[in-house]
Design an enzyme around this catalytic site. Structure first.
Site, PDB file in Angstrom:
ATOM      1  N   LYS A  96       5.792  -7.816   2.538  1.00 24.59           N
ATOM      2  CA  LYS A  96       5.492  -7.588   3.949  1.00 24.59           C
ATOM      3  C   LYS A  96       4.299  -8.472   4.341  1.00 24.59           C
ATOM      4  CE  LYS A  96       4.850  -3.025   3.932  1.00 24.59           C
ATOM      5  NZ  LYS A  96       4.745  -2.859   2.457  1.00 24.59           N
ATOM      6  N   ASP A 156      -1.368  -8.434   0.836  1.00 22.15           N
ATOM      7  CA  ASP A 156      -0.100  -8.411   0.102  1.00 22.15           C
ATOM      8  C   ASP A 156       0.359  -9.828  -0.222  1.00 22.15           C
ATOM      9  OD1 ASP A 156      -0.155  -5.683   0.440  1.00 22.15           O
ATOM     10  OD2 ASP A 156       1.714  -5.531   1.554  1.00 22.15           O
ATOM     11  N   HIS A 212      -0.353   0.557   9.746  1.00 16.55           N
ATOM     12  CA  HIS A 212      -1.646   1.034   9.256  1.00 16.55           C
ATOM     13  C   HIS A 212      -2.535   1.419  10.427  1.00 16.55           C
ATOM     14  CE1 HIS A 212      -0.099  -2.184   6.622  1.00 16.55           C
ATOM     15  NE2 HIS A 212      -0.297  -1.275   5.689  1.00 16.55           N
ATOM     16  N   GLY A 223       0.816  -1.202   0.000  1.00 15.95           N
ATOM     17  CA  GLY A 223       0.000   0.000   0.000  1.00 15.95           C
ATOM     18  C   GLY A 223       0.850   1.253   0.000  1.00 15.95           C
ATOM     19  N   SER A 224       0.319   2.338  -0.576  1.00 16.49           N
ATOM     20  CA  SER A 224       0.980   3.630  -0.463  1.00 16.49           C
ATOM     21  C   SER A 224       0.740   4.195   0.938  1.00 16.49           C
ATOM     22  CB  SER A 224       0.445   4.579  -1.537  1.00 16.49           C
ATOM     23  OG  SER A 224       0.817   4.120  -2.823  1.00 16.49           O
ATOM     24  N   GLY A 225       1.402   5.319   1.233  1.00 17.41           N
ATOM     25  CA  GLY A 225       1.255   5.941   2.540  1.00 17.41           C
ATOM     26  C   GLY A 225       2.400   5.626   3.487  1.00 17.41           C
ATOM     27  N   HIS A 226       3.356   4.801   3.004  1.00 19.02           N
ATOM     28  CA  HIS A 226       4.514   4.443   3.824  1.00 19.02           C
ATOM     29  C   HIS A 226       5.794   5.046   3.244  1.00 19.02           C
ATOM     30  CE1 HIS A 226       1.809   1.647   5.696  1.00 19.02           C
ATOM     31  NE2 HIS A 226       1.639   0.970   4.570  1.00 19.02           N
TER      32      HIS A 226
END
Lengths: 333, 333
Positions: free
Chosen positions: B105, B110, B219, B54-57
Site C-alpha cells: 500500500k 511501507d 489512518h 500496520g495493524s488496525g486494518h
C-alpha cells in the site's frame, strides 16, 4: 446521531433494496410485507426454514438466507419484532409441501408474533413447528423477555438446521436438531458502549467512560451488573465461566467457540478475546474443534462482544461443516 | 479508552496468538519477527505472494492468508509499518523457487521498508517484484504518503493476484495482473467518527458531532474537506463521482463495486450505501457484475465507509471468482 442513512423511516427498506441489488443470485426481497427468500425457493421439496426478528442485528437474519441455511428471513423495524402478517407471508412463500420450521429468538414480541403467524398458517393446512432459542445465561427475565433471551446460538441453529433441511431432514427431524442446538448452546455478552436506534436518535442507554455492561442484551437490555472496564482476559473469564458452569459441559466435550462482535468492536480485539477464551475452554477440559469469529449478531454500532459455546457431537459437527452459500456465511460453494 | 484488550503493548501479539489458535488449518503465526504464513506454505512450487502493513486494518492483511490469496502477511504495530527484517523473513519463508511478489500500500514507510526487504532478499539471490497500490482518489500527497494513498483496492489485488499465483502464474505474469488491478481500481472514503490507537489512548483526530471527513485516510489522515453530515445518498454521490471521473470508466464497462466498512459502521448502513452506489454506477452506464460488502480494510472502530470501483475484464472476473479459503474471505472451498 451520525449514521450512513437517509432517514430513520427508510433505513430498513433501503438496506433491503441494497441486499436485493447485491445478492440477486442468492435471494429475493419481497416488500409489503417485508421478507427475504432464497432465489431458488421451493425449487425442491424440502422443509422451509424461517427466522426473523428486529433489524439492527445484521447480518442476522437476512444475511443467512441461501443454500444450506435459511429459506426466508423476516426483518422487523430496528429492534422491533416483525408482524404476524410478515411472518405468515414468509411462511407461505417457502412452503414446499414438507412443512415449515420457525426459529425464534426468545423475546416476548417475537415469540407472540411467530406463534400468531404459525396459527394462521396452520389454520390453512400448513405444517409449522417452532423452536425458541434462549441461550443467554446473563439474566433470567429481562426488559422484553420472559425467561432467558435468545442471542448468538441462533446463528449456529440457523446454520446447522439449514444444513439438515438442505439434506432432506423431515420437519420433525429438523425441529429436533434445532432443539438440540438450542439445548446445547450458551452465550453471554458485554457492552463497552451503547448504540443508537435511528428513529430514537439518542443512545439506548448511557455508560460512563470507565464502565461496561456485563451480560448486556442485544437491544441494550441491562445485564448482570455494571462494572469497571477490565482487561480482555478478565472479561473472557467473566463471560465464559457462567456459560461453562451452566450447561454443564463435561471434560472432554467437543465444542464450537463463537466470538461474536456486537458491531463496533474491531476484529483485532475479537482475536484477543478468542485467544483467552480458547485457553479457558482448554483449561476446563473442553476441546474446541470448531469456531466462528466476527460480527454475526450485532447491536448496530455497539462496542462489545459475546461468547458462545455450543456442545458438538458428530451429527452437529457434520451439519456445521456442510456447504453454505449466503451473503454472510459461505463455504464449500 | 474502551477496548477489549489487555494492554496496548500486547494487542498485536495477542491478536496474532488468537489467529494462530483459531486458524491452525489455514495458517501459521511466526513470532520474532512477526509474520503469518499459509499452513501449506511451499507445498508446491508457486510464486509467493506477500503483503503487509500496520495493524488496525483487520482483516487486512492476516485474514487474507490462505489458499487462493496471500502466502504471507506481515503485521506492523497498530498503524505502523512492519520492519524490513519482518518483511524479509516472510519473503524467505514463502520462497518456493518461483519468485516472490510484494503487494504494498502506498505509504512512505511501507514502501521504504518493503523496498529494503526486497533488496536484502535479492542480494541473496531471490527474485522479488513489487506492486504499489495507490487507489485513493481523495488527495494527492497526504500525511504519511507521497502520491495517492493505497486503500481498499489492495483487498481486490490480493484476491485476484492470489488466484493467479495459485493457478501457476509466473512472477512477471502475477506482477502484471496485480498492476492491472492497481491501474483499474479507485477508492474514496468518508469518516463519521475518529478512532483511537491503543498506545495513543486518545482519538486520532476530533470531529464535531455534525461534521464528517470526506476523503479520509485509513489512518485518519485528512481528506478533501470537512463537511456537514449529509444523507447517505448524497455521500454516495460525493464518493463515487470522483472515482468514476478519475479512471475514467467507459459506459458499458463491467465493474466490481466494493462497499467497505471502516470498522464501526453497522452492516445495515453499508447496504443503504450499496443501494445508492449501484444506482449511480448504473446511471453512469457501468455494469456492476461483481461486488463485495463488509468490513475488509478497517480503521479500528472508525465509523464510516469507502467505495471502490474496479474495472473488470474476463481475466480479472475469472480470477475473482476462483476458489479462496482464508479466515476472512472464502468461497468455493
Amino acid at each position: 446521531m451520525k449514521k450512513l442513512i437517509n432517514s430513520p423511516e427508510n433505513v430498513v427498506a433501503e438496506a433491503l433494496a441494497g441486499m436485493a441489488a447485491a445478492h440477486a443470485d442468492l435471494l429475493r426481497v419481497h416488500t409489503d410485507p417485508n421478507y427475504i427468500v432464497r432465489a431458488d425457493v421451493k425449487a425442491k421439496p424440502k422443509v422451509g426454514l424461517v427466522s426473523g426478528g428486529g433489524s439492527g442485528h445484521e447480518p442476522l437474519h437476512g444475511g443467512f438466507v441461501g443454500l444450506g441455511m435459511l429459506d426466508a428471513a423476516v426483518p422487523g423495524a430496528v429492534f422491533t419484532s416483525p408482524t404476524p402478517d410478515q411472518i405468515e407471508a414468509a411462511t407461505r412463500a417457502v412452503d414446499a409441501g414438507q412443512g415449515i420450521l420457525h426459529i425464534v429468538k426468545n423475546y416476548t414480541g417475537d415469540v407472540m408474533n411467530f406463534e400468531l403467524a404459525a396459527e394462521l398458517a396452520k389454520a390453512d393446512g400448513l405444517q409449522v413447528e417452532s423452536v425458541v432459542i434462549d441461550d443467554d445465561v446473563a439474566v433470567k427475565d429481562s426488559t422484553w423477555t420472559a425467561g432467558r433471551r435468545g442471542v448468538a446460538t441462533t446463528v449456529l441453529a440457523e446454520k446447522i438446521t439449514g444444513a439438515a433441511t438442505e439434506a432432506g431432514a423431515s420437519l420433525i427431524e429438523a425441529r429436533d436438531i434445532c432443539r438440540k442446538v438450542a439445548a446445547q448452546g450458551r452465550s453471554m455478552g458485554v457492552a463497552l458502549t451503547s448504540c443508537t436506534v435511528p428513529h430514537a436518535g439518542k443512545p439506548m442507554f448511557e455508560l460512563p467512560e470507565d464502565e461496561i455492561e456485563l451480560g448486556v442484551g442485544i437491544h441494550g437490555e441491562p445485564g448482570r451488573e455494571r462494572i469497571k472496564l477490565r482487561p480482555a482476559d478478565e472479561l473472557a473469564e467473566l463471560l465464559l465461566q457462567p456459560i461453562i458452569s451452566d450447561l454443564p459441559y463435561q471434560r472432554g466435550d467437543e465444542v464450537l467457540l463463537f466470538i461474536n462482535g456486537l458491531g463496533g468492536t474491531p476484529l483485532i480485539e475479537l482475536y484477543v478475546l478468542y485467544r483467552k477464551a480458547a485457553e479457558i475452554a482448554a483449561a476446563a477440559g473442553l476441546k474446541v474443534t470448531r469456531h466462528l469469529i466476527g460480527n454475526y449478531i450485532t447491536s448496530l454500532e455497539m462496542a462489545g462482544a459475546s461468547i458462545t459455546l455450543l456442545k458438538l457431537d458428530d451429527q452437529l459437527t457434520r451439519l456445521w461443516d456442510a456447504p453454505v452459500k449466503t451473503p454472510a456465511l459461505r463455504w464449500g460453494l
